[in-house]
Scaffold this active site. Structure first.
Site, PDB file in Angstrom:
ATOM      1  N   ALA A 224      54.209  53.436  15.818  1.00  0.00           N
ATOM      2  CA  ALA A 224      55.335  54.331  15.579  1.00  0.00           C
ATOM      3  C   ALA A 224      56.197  53.657  14.521  1.00  0.00           C
ATOM      4  CB  ALA A 224      56.106  54.525  16.872  1.00  0.00           C
TER       5      ALA A 224
ATOM      6  N   GLU B 111      53.951  46.427  21.434  1.00  0.00           N
ATOM      7  CA  GLU B 111      55.354  46.823  21.613  1.00  0.00           C
ATOM      8  C   GLU B 111      56.172  45.762  22.329  1.00  0.00           C
ATOM      9  OE1 GLU B 111      52.710  48.754  22.236  1.00  0.00           O
ATOM     10  OE2 GLU B 111      53.080  50.799  21.532  1.00  0.00           O
TER      11      GLU B 111
ATOM     12  N   GLU C 199      47.673  54.482  20.311  1.00  0.00           N
ATOM     13  CA  GLU C 199      47.921  55.592  21.244  1.00  0.00           C
ATOM     14  C   GLU C 199      47.437  56.920  20.659  1.00  0.00           C
ATOM     15  OE1 GLU C 199      52.066  54.094  21.570  1.00  0.00           O
ATOM     16  OE2 GLU C 199      51.808  54.542  23.689  1.00  0.00           O
TER      17      GLU C 199
ATOM     18  N   GLY D  73      51.713  52.911  18.523  1.00  0.00           N
ATOM     19  CA  GLY D  73      51.488  54.353  18.437  1.00  0.00           C
ATOM     20  C   GLY D  73      50.185  54.712  17.733  1.00  0.00           C
TER      21      GLY D  73
END
Ligand code: CO8
Length: 256
Positions: free
Chosen positions: A64, A130, A110, A107
């Site tokens: 992300a 993360e 993911e 992300g």
């Protein structure tokens, strides 16, 4: 073509390339919005049977977008239900293959796991780093990784941020296959073309029932499978598929 994505149609295959090279394809709100738009169009297009999402040689996506998240507080995150938009991506009914080369982190990992399966280049590296930013996965990574590779590896990766290379990812069941980096996109498109050539209702039903295995207990899941299996016997394509086998010819699908 959008600002952050390159979208190509290769016959019945939609090939989407994440295209934010300066940020290693970090997933910001714009990528999400554009990807949702492209995915919705793909899902609604009867001429398209399978989608491939890929990134660059260096990065599928390095997570992300940290710069976008940096200044946000709990109230912003919670009131906007940050990342909930990605749930819509997982409701795509047609299949999506992730073709991963280089980094698939946070992300990025993911997103790859939200796809129906992952083809990896031998250069792929998967991780949920993360924790190094003092947060956790937020797009389903802790859950999907644990389902894919089991508790031991998922927990180690989430707690240490350690990356898994392509060979380990294949051993652990995170990816379906590893191919040489130079062949990744062509192999993914070829695989997608194979899926796209199947009867469309059977493709959706197969996707739905394999996914059900992650939400249902065995008895309920087998029941769900059987009901969908029975339902396909009400389709033209089932008649055609079995007739074509018996007559030793290729089936011609109507999607009915
Ligand atoms: N976000 C924003 N920018 C990024 C990101 C990212 N995730 N990753 C890389 N970039 C940018 C860098 O800032 C750099 O930009 P600039 O040139 O302007 O400084 C550019 O991409 C190139 O990156 P590097 O110079 O770092 O390239 P290297 O080859 O040296 O390193 C790495 C590559 C190892 C991939 C490194 O970039 C890295 O560690 N990136 C971050 C990986 C990461 O931590 N990802 C997880 C992000 S958090 C997340 O995905 C989910 C958070 C869930 C929060 C839940 C909230 C609800």
């Amino acid at each position: 073509m959008t600002e952050t994505l390159i979208v190509e149609r290769r016959d019945a295959v939609t090939l989407v390339t994440l295209n934010r090279p300066k940020a290693l394809n970090a997933l910001n709100s714009q990528v999400l919005a554009e990807l949702l738009e492209v995915t919705r169009a793909y899902d609604a297009d009867a001429g398209q049977g399978c989608m491939v999402i890929t990134g660059s040689e260096k990065a599928f996506a390095a997570g992300a977008d940290i710069k976008e998240m940096q200044a946000q507080g709990f109230a912003d995150m919670y009131s906007h239900d940050f990342f909930a938009g990605w749930d819509a991506f997982t409701r795509t009914r047609k299949p999506i293959i992730a073709a991963v080369a280089g980094y698939a982190l946070g992300g990025g990992c993911e997103l790859a796991m939200m796809c129906d399966f992952i083809l990896a280049a031998d250069t792929a590296k998967f991780g949920q780093p993360e924790i190094k930013l003092a947060v956790t996965p937020g797009m389903g990574g802790s859950q999907r990784l644990a389902h894919a590779v089991g508790k031991a590896k998922a927990m180690e990766m989430c707690l240490t941020g350690r990356m898994m290379d392509a060979a380990e990812a294949e051993r652990a069941g995170l990816v379906s296959r590893v191919v040489p980096a130079g062949e990744l996109v062509e192999e993914a498109v070829k695989t997608a073309a194979t899926v796209a050539a199947m009867a469309p209702l059977a493709v959706k039903a197969n996707k739905e029932m394999v996914n059900a295995a992650f939400d249902m207990g065995l008895t309920q899941g087998v029941q769900f499978e059987r009901r969908l299996f029975h339902a396909l016997f009400g389709t033209e394509d089932q008649n055609e598929g079995m007739a074509a086998f018996v007559e030793k010819r290729a089936g011609k699908w109507t999607g009915r």
